[in-house]
Motif scaffolding. Structure first.
Motif, short mmCIF file in Angstrom:
data_model
loop_
_atom_site.label_atom_id
_atom_site.label_comp_id
_atom_site.label_asym_id
_atom_site.label_seq_id
_atom_site.Cartn_x
_atom_site.Cartn_y
_atom_site.Cartn_z
N ILE A 7 0.83 -0.66 0.17
CA ILE A 7 -0.01 0.71 0.08
C ILE A 7 0.92 1.39 -0.26
O ILE A 7 1.83 1.12 0.96
N GLY A 10 4.54 6.19 -2.42
CA GLY A 10 6.17 7.27 -2.37
C GLY A 10 7.51 6.22 -2.77
O GLY A 10 7.56 5.17 -2.88
N ILE A 12 9.01 4.79 -0.16
CA ILE A 12 9.14 3.87 0.55
C ILE A 12 8.57 3.00 0.22
O ILE A 12 8.85 1.69 0.32
N VAL A 30 -1.10 -0.44 -4.40
CA VAL A 30 -2.49 -0.43 -4.47
C VAL A 30 -2.35 1.47 -4.13
O VAL A 30 -1.08 1.25 -2.51
N ALA A 31 -2.31 2.71 -4.59
CA ALA A 31 -2.12 3.48 -4.53
C ALA A 31 -3.26 4.34 -4.38
O ALA A 31 -3.56 4.06 -5.89
N TYR A 33 -1.98 7.56 -4.65
CA TYR A 33 -1.76 8.44 -5.20
C TYR A 33 -0.71 8.33 -5.98
O TYR A 33 0.62 7.12 -5.27
N THR A 44 3.70 13.03 -0.18
CA THR A 44 5.02 13.67 0.28
C THR A 44 6.36 13.83 -0.96
O THR A 44 6.61 14.58 -1.07
N ALA A 160 -7.97 4.30 -3.50
CA ALA A 160 -8.17 5.17 -2.17
C ALA A 160 -9.10 3.57 -1.15
O ALA A 160 -9.87 3.27 -1.05
N VAL A 161 -7.65 3.53 -0.22
CA VAL A 161 -8.39 2.45 0.46
C VAL A 161 -8.73 2.78 1.80
O VAL A 161 -8.28 4.12 2.08
N TYR A 232 17.96 26.28 3.00
CA TYR A 232 19.11 25.63 2.23
C TYR A 232 18.84 25.65 0.33
O TYR A 232 17.63 26.57 0.05
N ILE A 234 19.76 23.51 -2.80
CA ILE A 234 19.66 21.90 -3.11
C ILE A 234 19.32 21.95 -4.31
O ILE A 234 18.49 22.22 -5.43
N PHE A 303 3.81 17.73 3.25
CA PHE A 303 3.33 17.07 4.58
C PHE A 303 4.79 15.96 4.48
O PHE A 303 4.85 14.65 4.20
N GLY A 335 9.03 10.89 7.58
CA GLY A 335 9.55 12.71 8.26
C GLY A 335 9.80 13.31 7.00
O GLY A 335 10.29 12.90 5.98
N GLY A 336 11.44 13.99 7.50
CA GLY A 336 12.45 14.82 6.67
C GLY A 336 13.63 13.95 5.66
O GLY A 336 13.79 14.52 5.22
N GLN A 340 16.02 9.34 1.94
CA GLN A 340 17.77 9.41 2.35
C GLN A 340 17.63 7.86 3.19
O GLN A 340 18.99 7.00 3.48
C1 LIG Z 1 9.82 19.81 1.44
C2 LIG Z 1 10.69 18.41 1.79
C3 LIG Z 1 11.81 18.16 1.84
C4 LIG Z 1 11.81 17.56 1.72
N1 LIG Z 1 13.04 17.11 1.38
C5 LIG Z 1 13.85 15.66 1.93
C6 LIG Z 1 15.54 15.25 1.60
O1 LIG Z 1 16.57 16.30 1.74
N2 LIG Z 1 15.83 13.94 1.91
C7 LIG Z 1 14.71 12.70 2.17
O2 LIG Z 1 15.15 12.22 2.79
N3 LIG Z 1 13.54 13.00 2.33
C8 LIG Z 1 12.69 14.79 2.08
N4 LIG Z 1 11.94 14.98 2.30
C9 LIG Z 1 11.24 13.72 3.06
C10 LIG Z 1 10.20 13.06 2.22
O3 LIG Z 1 9.83 13.70 0.83
C11 LIG Z 1 9.43 12.19 3.18
O4 LIG Z 1 10.02 11.09 3.47
C12 LIG Z 1 9.05 11.30 2.33
O5 LIG Z 1 8.67 11.35 0.37
C13 LIG Z 1 7.68 9.91 2.17
O6 LIG Z 1 7.36 9.07 1.50
P1 LIG Z 1 6.28 7.87 1.75
O7 LIG Z 1 5.88 7.09 0.62
O8 LIG Z 1 6.21 7.55 3.30
O9 LIG Z 1 5.58 9.19 1.36
P2 LIG Z 1 4.28 9.85 0.34
O10 LIG Z 1 5.20 9.90 -1.00
O11 LIG Z 1 3.70 10.60 1.16
O12 LIG Z 1 3.05 8.28 -0.03
C14 LIG Z 1 2.00 7.87 0.36
C15 LIG Z 1 1.66 6.72 -0.50
O13 LIG Z 1 0.79 6.43 -0.02
C16 LIG Z 1 -0.47 5.91 -0.13
N5 LIG Z 1 -1.90 6.11 0.35
C17 LIG Z 1 -1.53 6.81 1.85
N6 LIG Z 1 -3.20 6.23 2.02
C18 LIG Z 1 -3.30 5.67 1.60
C19 LIG Z 1 -4.82 5.11 1.34
N7 LIG Z 1 -5.91 4.86 2.83
N8 LIG Z 1 -5.32 4.28 0.01
C20 LIG Z 1 -4.04 4.33 -0.79
N9 LIG Z 1 -3.31 5.03 -1.16
C21 LIG Z 1 -2.90 5.10 -0.30
C22 LIG Z 1 -0.56 7.31 -1.38
O14 LIG Z 1 -1.39 7.75 -2.47
C23 LIG Z 1 0.65 7.38 -1.87
O15 LIG Z 1 1.24 6.83 -3.06
C24 LIG Z 1 11.31 16.21 2.40
C25 LIG Z 1 10.09 16.54 2.37
C26 LIG Z 1 9.50 17.37 1.83
C27 LIG Z 1 7.80 17.81 2.01
#
Ligand SMILES: Cc1cc2nc3c(=O)[nH]c(=O)nc-3n(C[C@H](O)[C@H](O)[C@H](O)COP(=O)(O)OP(=O)(O)OC[C@H]3O[C@@H](n4cnc5c(N)ncnc54)[C@H](O)[C@@H]3O)c2cc1C
Length: 363
Positions: A7, A10, A12, A30-31, A33, A44, A160-161, A232, A234, A303, A335-336, A340
């Motif tokens: 699920i 992003g 991850i 399944v996602a 976005y 994010t 959207a789950v 910063y 980049i 976020f 988080g941020g 990495q």
């Molecule tokens: C301004 C900014 C700068 C950043 N700079 C850095 C950096 O320099 N280096 C670094 O390492 N990180 C950085 N980050 C952090 C990084 O972007 C995030 O930690 C990372 O993108 C998180 O990825 P994720 O896959 O967990 O979440 P997301 O990218 O948000 O992906 C979540 C996924 O889950 C899906 N999803 C959620 N709920 C559901 C549901 N109920 N049903 C179906 N699908 C669902 C969404 O649709 C999406 O596909 C930054 C973030 C920001 C905002």
């Protein structure tokens, strides 16, 4: 061949999906976005900077290991001739602090690492480090990961789950999985069956400019009135530069705010006047915010999916009404640092997945 549903798409979810494929699983993402979507601050990954600059203290060896493994993979992916090369930019990085460096730095493992001598620091900076790192173009990189996943035989289902149960009982119209990896970013707060309310947003705003003359990454972690103010730069491979930043906790405003944009431009111009080179200045000596504004391509915000207890990578079991159980491995709360930490956390998550599938076979 075990059928695994991830699920989240992003950085991850995509990295976990590729690692699961490498273990021979049949994987479906399944996602709500997907890479290429241009809306939704709650998605994010496309909104990130993104660079690999570890902030993890030496007391957290687990997270340091995750980030070091990821850097190793990024370094290989950014090798000239690699199929992912275009997503990366290898750059010199200057990391400035408003406090003295104490103990071991989490950055000491980076190539070309040096502590910057005091007499070479800009005015107002207390300490500094220099090293070589990589930056990523997040939209290009997530599209690359999705393409690699599809080329490896993976399937993608946009939905959207509402509740994890919908994935497990087949009501979404996908094959019933043997296991799940749950990577929903900030969606972990509302996804039924999880609803982790310790997940919160650290909203980050950025400004994208065109300034190919800047090829060094720079961060200034200044301290003002006891608070850290993060500024910063980049640079990306295509001559575009991300300027940041902002870190507003529990701020769920999905639109960039003009006051924060103005603050980012102002702070960055003080930090690095060369953002506006001499030939673009009205007055040779003094670059202005208006001149920097003329280089802006777009503003953005996202976020950062933070979690009070930190990153969660662990196994849980979904109990069906008939008493059978389906393993679910969580991988969220980055988080941020989701870029990495992406490959290191995907390795841990898929190791747990393999253990859980083996345990299930014995049931
Ligand atoms: C301004 C900014 C700068 C950043 N700079 C850095 C950096 O320099 N280096 C670094 O390492 N990180 C950085 N980050 C952090 C990084 O972007 C995030 O930690 C990372 O993108 C998180 O990825 P994720 O896959 O967990 O979440 P997301 O990218 O948000 O992906 C979540 C996924 O889950 C899906 N999803 C959620 N709920 C559901 C549901 N109920 N049903 C179906 N699908 C669902 C969404 O649709 C999406 O596909 C930054 C973030 C920001 C905002």
């Amino acid at each position: 061949m075990p059928r695994v549903v991830i699920i989240g798409a992003g950085v991850i979810g995509l990295s976990s999906a590729i690692r699961a494929q490498e273990r021979g699983h049949q994987v479906t993402i399944v996602a709500e976005y997907l890479p290429g979507d241009t809306h939704g601050a709650e998605y994010t990954s496309p909104r990130a900077g993104a660079h690999h600059v570890s902030e993890t203290g030496h007391e957290d060896l687990w997270k340091q290991g995750i980030e070091r493994e990821t850097f190793k993979v990024f370094w290989e992916m950014s090798e000239p001739g690699s199929d992912a090369e275009e997503c990366f930019f290898r750059i010199p990085q200057l990391q400035y602090h408003g406090l003295e460096l104490v103990g071991e730095s989490p950055l000491e493992f980076m190539p070309d690492y040096k502590v910057i001598p005091k007499d070479e620091l800009p005015p107002g900076i207390v300490s500094g480090e220099s090293f070589t790192t990589v930056t990523l173009d997040p939209k290009r990189y997530t599209a690359y990961l999705l393409g690699r996943f599809r080329a490896g035989g993976g399937t993608v289902h946009r939905a959207a789950v509402k509740h994890i149960r919908e994935v497990i009982d087949g009501s979404l119209g996908i094959t019933i999985p043997d296991a799940l990896v749950v990577c929903p970013g900030v969606g972990a707060r509302s996804l039924g069956g999880l609803e982790d309310k310790s997940v919160y947003s650290i909203r980050g705003q950025t400004v994208l400019i065109r300034a190919p003359w800047i090829t060094t990454g720079m961060t200034n972690k200044a301290i003002k009135d006891g608070q850290m103010i993060w500024t910063y730069i980049i640079p990306r491979r295509n001559g575009e530069i991300i300027l940041g930043g902002s870190t507003d906790e529990n701020d769920w405003d999905p639109q960039p705010r003009p006051d924060i944009t103005a603050s980012i431009l102002r702070r960055n111009l003080v930090f690095c006047p060369d953002l506006v080179p001499h030939h673009l200045r009205q007055n040779e000596a003094e670059p202005t915010v208006q001149e920097l504004e003329s280089l802006v391509i777009e503003t953005g915000c996202g976020f950062r999916p933070a979690r009070k207890e930190g990153i969660r990578i662990e196994t849980d079991w979904f109990e069906r009404e008939d008493g059978t159980r389906v393993p679910m491995v969580y991988n969220y709360g980055h988080g941020g640092g989701g870029y990495q930490g992406s490959w290191g956390s995907a390795t841990i998550a898929t190791n747990l997945l393999a253990d859980a599938l083996a345990a299930k076979r014995l049931e």
